[in-house]
Design a protein around this motif. Structure first.
Motif, PDB file in Angstrom:
ATOM      1  N   ARG B  88       0.844  -1.203   0.000  1.00  0.00           N
ATOM      2  CA  ARG B  88       0.000   0.000   0.000  1.00  0.00           C
ATOM      3  C   ARG B  88       0.873   1.244   0.000  1.00  0.00           C
ATOM      4  N   GLU B  92      -2.398   5.998   0.730  1.00  0.00           N
ATOM      5  CA  GLU B  92      -3.537   5.081   0.821  1.00  0.00           C
ATOM      6  C   GLU B  92      -3.782   4.655   2.266  1.00  0.00           C
ATOM      7  N   ILE B  93      -2.706   4.453   3.011  1.00  0.00           N
ATOM      8  CA  ILE B  93      -2.847   4.051   4.415  1.00  0.00           C
ATOM      9  C   ILE B  93      -3.545   5.161   5.211  1.00  0.00           C
ATOM     10  N   THR B  95      -5.557   7.347   3.827  1.00  0.00           N
ATOM     11  CA  THR B  95      -6.917   7.418   3.290  1.00  0.00           C
ATOM     12  C   THR B  95      -7.820   6.375   3.948  1.00  0.00           C
ATOM     13  N   ILE B  96      -7.280   5.172   4.162  1.00  0.00           N
ATOM     14  CA  ILE B  96      -8.059   4.134   4.843  1.00  0.00           C
ATOM     15  C   ILE B  96      -8.454   4.612   6.236  1.00  0.00           C
ATOM     16  N   ALA B  97      -7.476   5.181   6.959  1.00  0.00           N
ATOM     17  CA  ALA B  97      -7.761   5.696   8.308  1.00  0.00           C
ATOM     18  C   ALA B  97      -8.842   6.775   8.240  1.00  0.00           C
ATOM     19  N   ARG B  99     -11.123   7.250   5.952  1.00  0.00           N
ATOM     20  CA  ARG B  99     -12.434   6.709   5.571  1.00  0.00           C
ATOM     21  C   ARG B  99     -13.100   5.999   6.753  1.00  0.00           C
ATOM     22  N   VAL B 100     -12.323   5.133   7.437  1.00  0.00           N
ATOM     23  CA  VAL B 100     -12.911   4.378   8.556  1.00  0.00           C
ATOM     24  C   VAL B 100     -13.425   5.336   9.624  1.00  0.00           C
ATOM     25  N   MET B 101     -12.635   6.350   9.914  1.00  0.00           N
ATOM     26  CA  MET B 101     -13.005   7.252  11.000  1.00  0.00           C
ATOM     27  C   MET B 101     -14.093   8.229  10.581  1.00  0.00           C
ATOM     28  N   GLY B 102     -14.297   8.352   9.269  1.00  0.00           N
ATOM     29  CA  GLY B 102     -15.349   9.229   8.783  1.00  0.00           C
ATOM     30  C   GLY B 102     -15.023  10.705   8.941  1.00  0.00           C
ATOM     31  N   VAL B 103     -13.756  11.062   8.734  1.00  0.00           N
ATOM     32  CA  VAL B 103     -13.374  12.481   8.802  1.00  0.00           C
ATOM     33  C   VAL B 103     -13.126  12.997   7.382  1.00  0.00           C
ATOM     34  N   ARG B 107      -8.081  15.738   5.538  1.00  0.00           N
ATOM     35  CA  ARG B 107      -7.170  15.363   6.626  1.00  0.00           C
ATOM     36  C   ARG B 107      -5.901  14.693   6.092  1.00  0.00           C
ATOM     37  N   ALA B 141      -0.949   8.659  10.751  1.00  0.00           N
ATOM     38  CA  ALA B 141      -2.147   7.820  10.801  1.00  0.00           C
ATOM     39  C   ALA B 141      -2.795   7.914  12.179  1.00  0.00           C
TER      40      ALA B 141
END
Lengths: 268, 303
Positions: B88, B92-93, B95-97, B99-103, B107, B141
């Motif tokens: 990755r 991208e790492i 971006t995953i954080a 997306r999961v956190m919904g911010v 960011r 992250a």
């Protein structure tokens, strides 16, 4: 070291809004994204399409004219789906341990059951999309093949049969999910998967031809054997019972064990 | 705030963390110090629910980690900067954080900027990152969700001196804004530079804890005179217990003012009078963890 900017590391809290629970749909979207965002993951899924298209062309080129029917095309395109999808489902789970990304994944979402559920959903979404692709590619191949061969186009796949093919693939997929949870290792999981789908069916058919008692028991204990009827068409209630018992024996039971291991195991 | 109460972990009969209790307060950087294998990482994994404790509890702002509705928004965690899918990209790492956190997706760029990773570097796969870059990415992250608490395992590992200074400034700024930081290290020097409070752990037990100032104080006073005998006599008269250090100076647990007064009363010329600072804390670190050290040759006698 470049100069520091005005962004501060300090917690500002309110700026990013209220803290709300993470909905499962969001975890599913992220897990789906994680299936494609590495080269290995992307090409694994791309290989479904590539081998599917290759299978269509091969069927047109090599199959006898009377075999140029929709069912045969769908079967040829669907075979790579059946083989590759379980690996997608397996690696989605095992990579969290083998690549150690679980250290972050399970701190973003501490309830590991939700992560596994999200991974299973995203595998199913990829599976459904792949099978729609396979049916579509099969249809194009069927029209093209029969046109080239000059035969009439035969549509010999009923909606009911198509549904059991989809179910058969979902059973294959859940073998990957189950193995991923039980073994939590990419290498071990892939080896075990190929043992299960390539080696075991040969052994059981050998056993069935030599041992009479096993020939009777086989439909009830042999998962690939029961799956064959899903792919080739279900005709009797007994076949459904065979599918239910073998899935319970080889997927649900070990799956429950695997899920417990996933929940309790230490993530290092 | 992180509250650890009687946290223990045993594997079979082997206890790796035994009954540790401490609090990491907001506005402070708490250093979790101990030699390799002392139980720091196991303790931190228990705090964030990756390892189930045998006994005891760890809470963050009064709640168990597993009960936080969106943990990334309240606790930034970096347990191992290298524990990422090597394929990755850094971006991208993050971006995953995000997306999961919904911010907001903005960011990602903000955090890359904060940890000084360029756009080019963000597009590279983390398999090609240096350890220092991975640490920066890991910090980024951890900060994506703008959490009030940070838990960082060996964050300075792999950073060059300038990088350690950068991290100190970043964590200082974060704590000054009210954040809680818990970071571990097996190097006293790092902890001394970065931390306000220190929790020292050896063989799974806490051997001492307190503010850095208190612990420095506890390290005692160093005093030196050209006339060692006269100085010892003056200290003896005042009832101050001293130890002669190899370089001829004297070390005592007594407060610096009392030592100065005793020397003055005895009419002894002093060439040095100071609190035993880093060296004292280091002595204490080595002494307290001496029996847990693998490299016994690093042992030094203090008394």
């Amino acid at each position: 070291m470049s100069a520091m900017t005005t962004t501060t590391a300090g917690p500002t809290r309110a700026r990013l809004g209220e803290i709300a629970p993470i909905p499962l749909s969001r975890v599913v979207r992220v897990e789906l994204r994680k299936m494609f965002d590495t080269r290995a993951g992307f090409w694994l899924i791309a290989s479904i399409a590539i081998t599917g298209l290759t299978a269509t062309i091969a069927t047109i080129a090599f199959a006898p004219d009377q075999d140029l029917t929709y069912y045969n095309f769908a079967k040829a395109v669907g075979y790579p789906v059946t083989v590759i999808l379980p690996m997608v489902a397996l690696l989605a789970i095992t990579s969290e341990w083998s690549q150690r990304s679980g250290l972050t994944t399970f701190t973003y979402v501490p309830d590991r059951r939700r992560v596994i559920l999200a991974k299973t959903w995203s595998s199913v979404i990829v599976a459904i999309a792949s099978m729609l692709f396979a049916f579509a590619a099969g249809a194009v191949g069927n029209v093209a093949g029969s046109t080239i061969a000059g035969t009439s186009t035969v549509w010999d796949l009923s909606a009911g049969h198509a549904t059991t093919i989809v179910l058969g693939n979902l059973v294959s997929l859940s073998i990957g999910t189950m193995l991923g949870m039980v073994l939590r290792s990419s290498a071990g999981g892939l080896v075990m998967y190929f043992v299960l789908v390539l080696l075991v069916p040969n052994l059981t058919s050998l056993l069935a031809t030599s041992q009479d008692w096993f020939a009777h028991a086989q439909p009830w204990v042999d998962l690939p054997f029961a799956q064959t009827s899903l792919f080739e068409g279900m005709h009797t209630g007994a076949q459904w019972a065979h599918v239910a018992t073998t899935v319970g024996l080889w997927i649900v039971l070990p799956g429950i064990y695997g899920l417990r291991r996933v929940i309790r195991s230490e993530v290092k | 705030m992180i509250t650890i109460e009687a946290l223990s972990k045993a594997y079979g009969g082997n206890t790796v963390v035994q009954d540790i209790s401490f609090t990491a307060r907001s506005g402070r950087v708490t250093g979790f110090l101990g030699p390799n294998g002392a139980g720091k990482s196991t303790s931190m994994r228990m705090m964030v629910g990756l390892t189930a404790p045998t006994r005891g509890t760890a809470t963050i702002n009064g709640r168990r980690f597993a009960d936080l509705p969106n943990p990334g928004r309240e606790v930034g965690v970096m347990l191992d900067a290298s524990a990422q899918h090597a394929g990755r990209t850094g971006g991208e790492i993050l971006t995953i954080a995000q997306r999961v956190m919904g911010v907001p997706s903005s960011r990602v760029a903000e955090l890359l900027d904060l940890v000084s990773l360029t756009g080019d570097e963000a597009d590279r796969r983390v398999g090609n990152y240096s350890l220092g870059m991975r640490q920066r990415l890991g910090i980024a992250a951890a900060l994506v969700g703008d959490p009030g608490v940070l838990i960082l395992d060996e964050p300075a590992n792999g950073l060059d001196p300038a990088g350690i200074r950068w991290m100190r400034d970043l964590l200082r700024d974060y704590a000054d804004h009210g954040g809680t930081v818990l970071l571990s290290s097996h190097l006293l020097g790092e902890i001394e530079i970065i931390a306000d409070d220190i929790v020292m752990i050896g063989q799974g037990r806490i051997v001492c804890q307190g503010s850095k100032a208190e612990l420095l104080q506890a390290a005692g006073t160093v005093v030196r005179s050209p006339d060692v005998a006269a100085l010892r006599e003056a200290m003896g008269t005042a009832g101050i217990q001293v130890t002669v250090l190899p370089d001829g100076s004297l070390r005592t647990d007594t407060d610096i003012a009392d030592v100065g007064r005793a020397a003055y009363d005895g009419g002894v010329l002093l060439t040095e009078l100071r609190t035993a600072d880093s060296g004292g804390l280091e002595d204490m670190f080595l002494e307290l963890t001496a029996d847990t050290q693998r490299d016994t040759h690093t042992e030094r006698s203090v008394a």
